[in-house]
Design a protein around this motif. Structure first.
Motif, PDB file in Angstrom:
ATOM      1  N   ARG A 128       0.734  -1.243   0.098  1.00 41.61           N
ATOM      2  CA  ARG A 128      -0.022   0.037   0.006  1.00 41.61           C
ATOM      3  C   ARG A 128       0.776   1.277  -0.106  1.00 41.61           C
ATOM      4  O   ARG A 128       0.434   2.029  -0.703  1.00 41.61           O
ATOM      5  CB  ARG A 128      -0.963   0.063   1.146  1.00 41.61           C
ATOM      6  CG  ARG A 128      -2.127  -0.694   1.103  1.00 41.61           C
ATOM      7  CD  ARG A 128      -3.262  -0.720   2.065  1.00 41.61           C
ATOM      8  NE  ARG A 128      -2.838  -1.939   2.997  1.00 41.61           N
ATOM      9  CZ  ARG A 128      -3.104  -2.022   4.197  1.00 41.61           C
ATOM     10  NH1 ARG A 128      -3.978  -1.176   4.771  1.00 41.61           N
ATOM     11  NH2 ARG A 128      -2.773  -3.039   4.876  1.00 41.61           N
ATOM     12  N   ARG A 129       1.917   1.400   0.786  1.00 35.24           N
ATOM     13  CA  ARG A 129       3.028   2.185   1.032  1.00 35.24           C
ATOM     14  C   ARG A 129       4.137   1.684   0.769  1.00 35.24           C
ATOM     15  O   ARG A 129       4.717   0.875   1.810  1.00 35.24           O
ATOM     16  CB  ARG A 129       2.785   3.069   2.298  1.00 35.24           C
ATOM     17  CG  ARG A 129       1.285   4.016   2.161  1.00 35.24           C
ATOM     18  CD  ARG A 129       1.097   4.597   3.679  1.00 35.24           C
ATOM     19  NE  ARG A 129       2.069   5.662   3.563  1.00 35.24           N
ATOM     20  CZ  ARG A 129       2.080   6.775   3.391  1.00 35.24           C
ATOM     21  NH1 ARG A 129       1.109   7.307   2.707  1.00 35.24           N
ATOM     22  NH2 ARG A 129       3.046   7.702   3.803  1.00 35.24           N
ATOM     23  N   HIS A 130       4.871   1.703  -0.331  1.00 39.91           N
ATOM     24  CA  HIS A 130       5.804   0.772  -0.944  1.00 39.91           C
ATOM     25  C   HIS A 130       7.373   1.388  -0.710  1.00 39.91           C
ATOM     26  O   HIS A 130       8.150   1.087   0.291  1.00 39.91           O
ATOM     27  CB  HIS A 130       5.610   0.623  -2.352  1.00 39.91           C
ATOM     28  CG  HIS A 130       6.524  -0.808  -2.596  1.00 39.91           C
ATOM     29  ND1 HIS A 130       5.727  -2.049  -2.859  1.00 39.91           N
ATOM     30  CD2 HIS A 130       7.783  -1.301  -2.930  1.00 39.91           C
ATOM     31  CE1 HIS A 130       6.877  -3.031  -2.966  1.00 39.91           C
ATOM     32  NE2 HIS A 130       8.155  -2.491  -3.215  1.00 39.91           N
ATOM     33  N   VAL A 131       7.450   2.434  -1.505  1.00 39.49           N
ATOM     34  CA  VAL A 131       8.749   3.466  -1.124  1.00 39.49           C
ATOM     35  C   VAL A 131       8.384   4.845  -1.299  1.00 39.49           C
ATOM     36  O   VAL A 131       7.389   5.482  -1.750  1.00 39.49           O
ATOM     37  CB  VAL A 131       9.629   3.014  -2.221  1.00 39.49           C
ATOM     38  CG1 VAL A 131      10.268   1.747  -2.285  1.00 39.49           C
ATOM     39  CG2 VAL A 131       9.223   3.268  -3.738  1.00 39.49           C
ATOM     40  N   SER A 132       9.237   5.715  -0.920  1.00 36.34           N
ATOM     41  CA  SER A 132       9.119   7.101  -0.958  1.00 36.34           C
ATOM     42  C   SER A 132      10.631   7.689  -1.680  1.00 36.34           C
ATOM     43  O   SER A 132      11.577   7.251  -1.299  1.00 36.34           O
ATOM     44  CB  SER A 132       9.079   7.834   0.423  1.00 36.34           C
ATOM     45  OG  SER A 132      10.120   7.780   1.000  1.00 36.34           O
ATOM     46  N   PHE A 133      10.367   8.686  -2.388  1.00 34.80           N
ATOM     47  CA  PHE A 133      11.490   9.162  -3.025  1.00 34.80           C
ATOM     48  C   PHE A 133      11.571  10.799  -2.301  1.00 34.80           C
ATOM     49  O   PHE A 133      10.646  11.373  -2.471  1.00 34.80           O
ATOM     50  CB  PHE A 133      11.404   9.529  -4.654  1.00 34.80           C
ATOM     51  CG  PHE A 133      11.445   7.858  -5.283  1.00 34.80           C
ATOM     52  CD1 PHE A 133      12.733   7.517  -5.652  1.00 34.80           C
ATOM     53  CD2 PHE A 133      10.261   7.317  -5.444  1.00 34.80           C
ATOM     54  CE1 PHE A 133      12.526   6.381  -6.161  1.00 34.80           C
ATOM     55  CE2 PHE A 133      10.420   6.055  -6.126  1.00 34.80           C
ATOM     56  CZ  PHE A 133      11.478   5.551  -6.611  1.00 34.80           C
ATOM     57  N   GLU A 134      12.791  11.205  -2.121  1.00 34.81           N
ATOM     58  CA  GLU A 134      12.823  12.410  -1.607  1.00 34.81           C
ATOM     59  C   GLU A 134      13.951  13.186  -2.191  1.00 34.81           C
ATOM     60  O   GLU A 134      15.423  12.626  -1.869  1.00 34.81           O
ATOM     61  CB  GLU A 134      12.897  12.605  -0.169  1.00 34.81           C
ATOM     62  CG  GLU A 134      12.662  13.956   0.618  1.00 34.81           C
ATOM     63  CD  GLU A 134      12.129  14.078   1.921  1.00 34.81           C
ATOM     64  OE1 GLU A 134      12.528  15.306   2.465  1.00 34.81           O
ATOM     65  OE2 GLU A 134      11.703  13.252   2.315  1.00 34.81           O
ATOM     66  N   ILE A 135      14.054  14.504  -2.492  1.00 37.28           N
ATOM     67  CA  ILE A 135      15.256  15.149  -3.075  1.00 37.28           C
ATOM     68  C   ILE A 135      16.314  15.521  -1.932  1.00 37.28           C
ATOM     69  O   ILE A 135      15.875  15.971  -0.648  1.00 37.28           O
ATOM     70  CB  ILE A 135      14.959  16.397  -3.797  1.00 37.28           C
ATOM     71  CG1 ILE A 135      14.387  16.005  -5.113  1.00 37.28           C
ATOM     72  CG2 ILE A 135      16.262  17.193  -4.090  1.00 37.28           C
ATOM     73  CD1 ILE A 135      14.930  15.446  -6.297  1.00 37.28           C
ATOM     74  N   GLY A 136      17.747  14.930  -2.113  1.00 37.38           N
ATOM     75  CA  GLY A 136      18.412  15.158  -1.021  1.00 37.38           C
ATOM     76  C   GLY A 136      19.762  15.963  -1.552  1.00 37.38           C
ATOM     77  O   GLY A 136      19.552  16.671  -2.607  1.00 37.38           O
ATOM     78  N   GLU A 141      16.915  10.489  -2.189  1.00 41.11           N
ATOM     79  CA  GLU A 141      16.790   9.365  -1.155  1.00 41.11           C
ATOM     80  C   GLU A 141      15.497   8.554  -1.524  1.00 41.11           C
ATOM     81  O   GLU A 141      14.428   8.962  -1.573  1.00 41.11           O
ATOM     82  CB  GLU A 141      16.428  10.145   0.014  1.00 41.11           C
ATOM     83  CG  GLU A 141      17.770  10.726   0.685  1.00 41.11           C
ATOM     84  CD  GLU A 141      17.510  11.530   2.150  1.00 41.11           C
ATOM     85  OE1 GLU A 141      16.637  10.991   2.843  1.00 41.11           O
ATOM     86  OE2 GLU A 141      18.344  12.235   2.515  1.00 41.11           O
ATOM     87  N   VAL A 142      16.044   7.129  -1.623  1.00 43.38           N
ATOM     88  CA  VAL A 142      14.702   6.107  -1.917  1.00 43.38           C
ATOM     89  C   VAL A 142      14.445   5.500  -0.328  1.00 43.38           C
ATOM     90  O   VAL A 142      15.642   4.924   0.006  1.00 43.38           O
ATOM     91  CB  VAL A 142      15.241   5.116  -2.727  1.00 43.38           C
ATOM     92  CG1 VAL A 142      14.027   4.192  -3.101  1.00 43.38           C
ATOM     93  CG2 VAL A 142      15.450   5.860  -4.061  1.00 43.38           C
ATOM     94  N   ARG A 143      13.440   5.496   0.167  1.00 41.89           N
ATOM     95  CA  ARG A 143      13.172   4.851   1.468  1.00 41.89           C
ATOM     96  C   ARG A 143      11.996   3.620   1.555  1.00 41.89           C
ATOM     97  O   ARG A 143      11.029   3.985   0.776  1.00 41.89           O
ATOM     98  CB  ARG A 143      12.661   6.017   2.560  1.00 41.89           C
ATOM     99  CG  ARG A 143      12.458   5.312   3.796  1.00 41.89           C
ATOM    100  CD  ARG A 143      12.370   6.279   5.020  1.00 41.89           C
ATOM    101  NE  ARG A 143      13.441   7.194   5.009  1.00 41.89           N
ATOM    102  CZ  ARG A 143      13.844   8.542   4.799  1.00 41.89           C
ATOM    103  NH1 ARG A 143      12.839   9.095   4.134  1.00 41.89           N
ATOM    104  NH2 ARG A 143      15.013   9.094   5.088  1.00 41.89           N
ATOM    105  N   ASN A 144      12.583   2.541   1.799  1.00 43.14           N
ATOM    106  CA  ASN A 144      11.596   1.378   1.729  1.00 43.14           C
ATOM    107  C   ASN A 144      10.640   1.889   3.063  1.00 43.14           C
ATOM    108  O   ASN A 144      10.947   1.984   4.118  1.00 43.14           O
ATOM    109  CB  ASN A 144      12.400   0.213   2.531  1.00 43.14           C
ATOM    110  CG  ASN A 144      11.365  -1.030   2.451  1.00 43.14           C
ATOM    111  OD1 ASN A 144      10.240  -0.845   2.660  1.00 43.14           O
ATOM    112  ND2 ASN A 144      12.009  -2.164   2.240  1.00 43.14           N
ATOM    113  N   LEU A 145       9.180   1.778   2.765  1.00 40.57           N
ATOM    114  CA  LEU A 145       8.411   2.019   3.801  1.00 40.57           C
ATOM    115  C   LEU A 145       7.647   0.727   4.168  1.00 40.57           C
ATOM    116  O   LEU A 145       6.419   0.656   4.685  1.00 40.57           O
ATOM    117  CB  LEU A 145       7.215   2.970   3.058  1.00 40.57           C
ATOM    118  CG  LEU A 145       7.636   4.175   2.443  1.00 40.57           C
ATOM    119  CD1 LEU A 145       6.694   5.115   1.806  1.00 40.57           C
ATOM    120  CD2 LEU A 145       8.230   5.082   3.717  1.00 40.57           C
ATOM    121  N   GLY A 146       8.518  -0.289   4.237  1.00 45.67           N
ATOM    122  CA  GLY A 146       7.903  -1.523   4.880  1.00 45.67           C
ATOM    123  C   GLY A 146       7.219  -2.562   3.991  1.00 45.67           C
ATOM    124  O   GLY A 146       6.375  -3.361   4.295  1.00 45.67           O
TER     125      GLY A 146
END
Length: 184
Positions: A128-136, A141-146
């Motif tokens: 449902r919430r897989h990954v997030s992308f955020e400009i660093g 930054e790619v973050r695993n959301l579980g």
């Protein structure tokens, strides 16, 4: 000599003017190859319609109802969402059925199959919430959301956070997200 006339057509969903030989609208991903009365064509809501899911709430039964609705096979030509702003970095998103560019807003971008995600992937393999992308700072930054099926970079699973450089590609259950950097 006379000017050569280029034939165009207008997308019935978003009004984008397209070349007449295009099968997919690059503005909203409308698929011209499906007849209007087909299942995929009939399932497409208008762009301005807000999609709600029956049974939204806090109980496990409500969550299961939402999961069942999300697990249904949905067309990839659902309305595109405006998730970007000028000047932010971007992602080149592609799968076997589509290809598009998505801008990353200052607050980041969430990919998953939940209707509140910025990029929605209609696959039961996607959380449902897989990954997030955020400009660093000089990277993405790619973050695993579980996610149960973690995203990968070069075949390696992203278990927590990964700093992506321009040109690198993350695979989220077969959909590829390539960091194309910031706009000039």
């Amino acid at each position: 000599m006379g000017e050569k006339r280029i034939e165009t057509k207008v997308c019935p969903r978003c009004g984008e003017e397209l070349f007449s030989d295009m099968d997919i609208c690059y503005g909203c991903l409308y698929d011209f190859t499906h007849p209007p009365n087909s299942v995929a064509g009939a399932a497409m809501p208008p762009l301005d319609e807000v999609r709600t899911w029956a049974g939204e709430g806090d109980s496990e039964d409500d969550e299961q109802q939402i999961d069942d609705q999300l697990d249904a096979t949905l067309p990839l030509d659902m309305p595109a969402r405006d998730v970007g702003v000028e000047g932010a970095g971007g992602l080149w998103v592609r799968s076997s059925d589509m290809e598009t560019k998505v801008d990353i807003p200052p607050g980041g971008l969430i990919v998953g199959r939940a209707p509140d995600c910025d990029v929605i992937l209609h696959s039961i393999a996607v959380s449902r919430r897989h990954v997030s992308f955020e400009i660093g700072q000089g990277c993405l930054e790619v973050r695993n959301l579980g996610a149960k099926n973690p995203a990968t970079v070069g075949g390696r699973e992203i278990t927590d956070t990964y700093m992506m450089k321009r040109g690198q590609t993350v695979s989220v259950c077969g959909t590829l997200f390539t960091y194309v950097g910031e706009k000039a």
